[in-house]
Design an enzyme around this catalytic site. Structure first.
Site, short mmCIF file in Angstrom:
data_model
loop_
_atom_site.label_atom_id
_atom_site.label_comp_id
_atom_site.label_asym_id
_atom_site.label_seq_id
_atom_site.Cartn_x
_atom_site.Cartn_y
_atom_site.Cartn_z
N CYS A 111 -9.32 -40.48 -76.75
CA CYS A 111 -8.65 -40.17 -75.72
C CYS A 111 -7.37 -41.08 -75.72
CB CYS A 111 -9.45 -40.13 -74.59
SG CYS A 111 -8.53 -39.65 -73.05
N CYS A 115 -7.40 -44.12 -68.88
CA CYS A 115 -7.90 -44.52 -67.34
C CYS A 115 -8.68 -45.71 -67.48
CB CYS A 115 -8.95 -43.34 -67.13
SG CYS A 115 -8.26 -41.69 -66.94
#
Ligand code: SAH
Length: 344
Positions: A111, A115
């Site tokens: 990804c 985050c």
């Protein structure tokens, strides 16, 4: 170069058959075999040998290999590590609830959203998953576990809206009546808030549930935790969520991982309540799950209770998500890309 036939819808298989000079009604049979998990055209026993050979020359069939399967001692949650045909590997989780079995699938190998609290983004993005590979996660989880899968959540590794076209194609495949036939209302898609794509999705008016990983109600906190917020901002996200609800009539869920001292203070709860009301959204609180490389800690039980009360007092319903698969690192944010050859 052969074509990935499991990423094709029946009408696309039909067109290919016509091009090959074959009767197009065979498409339905082929699609249905693919959705049974066959690994070769030879297994499609109701097709002629000649057609099977012709198909094999043009197409390939993806088959993931389970290189690891872990079953939680606590709640029976199963975590699979699948090796894809190019040697990459992704994780899939199967959870059993009273209302049926849910599979949590990955949408990318890795990804790139970055985050700060999540394991799935460590090491970045390697590549997008193909529609067939996402379908395989559902199909082979069902075949291997023997559990009938009734619900799908796109909440594994990756950002589904960063792989928009393949994910939309996957949804059509898995929803198809001649395939796995899983209803849109039984599917949830979670996003870190890619606003342009949420708008695009709204136009499709799908009956799926959209979850927004909000995690903070103000730009300062949210941009620190989630780089996707930078250059977009909470206000823009709120407008897009409002539009989504107006266009689709489907209530959005806000996911909110409770992080000690970071996003769990009374002021955050008040702001979150305002936003949730504005968007008519439901709030899902998730006690932060442990990720070895990250320094964040989950909120205390006391702070969680206070937070829920403030939401409640401000007219916002929330649920605290039950943790499943904690002993096999299968909880939210704990899935990660792994090297297939190491298997760990
Ligand atoms: N990229 C999408 C899909 C991933 S879904 C998204 O961001 O929504 C996985 C969910 O788990 C997201 O809501 C994510 O923010 C959350 N999550 C990530 N790390 C977590 C952690 N350590 N504890 C609890 N939830 C976490």
């Amino acid at each position: 170069m052969k074509t990935d036939i499991k990423s094709m819808l029946p009408d696309e298989i039909e067109s290919a058959l016509i091009e090959m000079g074959e009767p197009k009604y065979r498409a339905k049979q082929i699609f249905s075999w693919l959705n049974k998990g066959v690994g070769s055209f030879n297994e499609m026993s109701d097709l002629s040998k000649k057609l099977r050979e012709a198909l094999d020359k043009r197409f390939y069939i993806t088959v993931p290999r389970p290189i690891r399967k872990q079953v939680s001692q606590l709640d029976g949650t199963i975590k699979y590590l699948w090796e894809l045909m190019d040697g990459n590997a992704v994780e899939t989780v199967v959870m059993s609830y009273k209302h049926g079995n849910t599979v949590c699938i990955s949408t990318q190998v890795g990804c790139r959203q970055g985050c700060a609290f999540c394991a799935s983004t460590i090491g970045g993005l390697l590549r997008n998953l193909e529609p067939s590979e996402m379908l395989d996660e559902v199909l082979f989880s069902q075949l291997d576990s023997g559990l009938n899968i009734s619900n799908i959540v796109l909440m594994g590794i990756g950002e589904p809206l960063d792989n928009y076209d393949n994910v939309m194609k996957f949804l059509k495949l898995v929803n198809h009546p001649d395939g796995m036939n899983i209803g849109m209302r039984h599917i949830s898609l979670s996003t870190c808030g890619l606003t342009e794509q949420i708008d695009k999705l709204a136009d499709l008016n799908l009956q799926l549930t959209l979850s927004i990983s909000l995690h903070a109600p103000d730009d300062e906190t949210r941009s620190k935790l989630m780089p996707a917020n930078r250059g977009r901002g909470v206000d823009e996200l709120v407008s897009v969520c409002k539009r989504y609800f107006e266009r689709t009539g489907r209530r959005i869920s806000f996911e909110y991982a409770m992080i000690d001292g970071v996003n769990d203070l009374p002021d955050h709860a008040k702001k979150l309540a305002d936003i949730a009301k504005e968007c008519s959204a439901h709030v899902n609180l998730i006690p932060l799950n442990y990720v070895e490389e990250r320094s964040f800690r989950p909120s205390t039980a006391e702070n969680l209770k206070k937070f829920v009360k403030i939401l409640d007092d401000n007219g916002v319903n929330s649920t605290v998500r039950r943790k499943l698969g904690g002993d096999v690192d299968a909880s939210c944010g704990q899935l990660r890309r792994k090297a297939a050859n190491k298997g760990d």
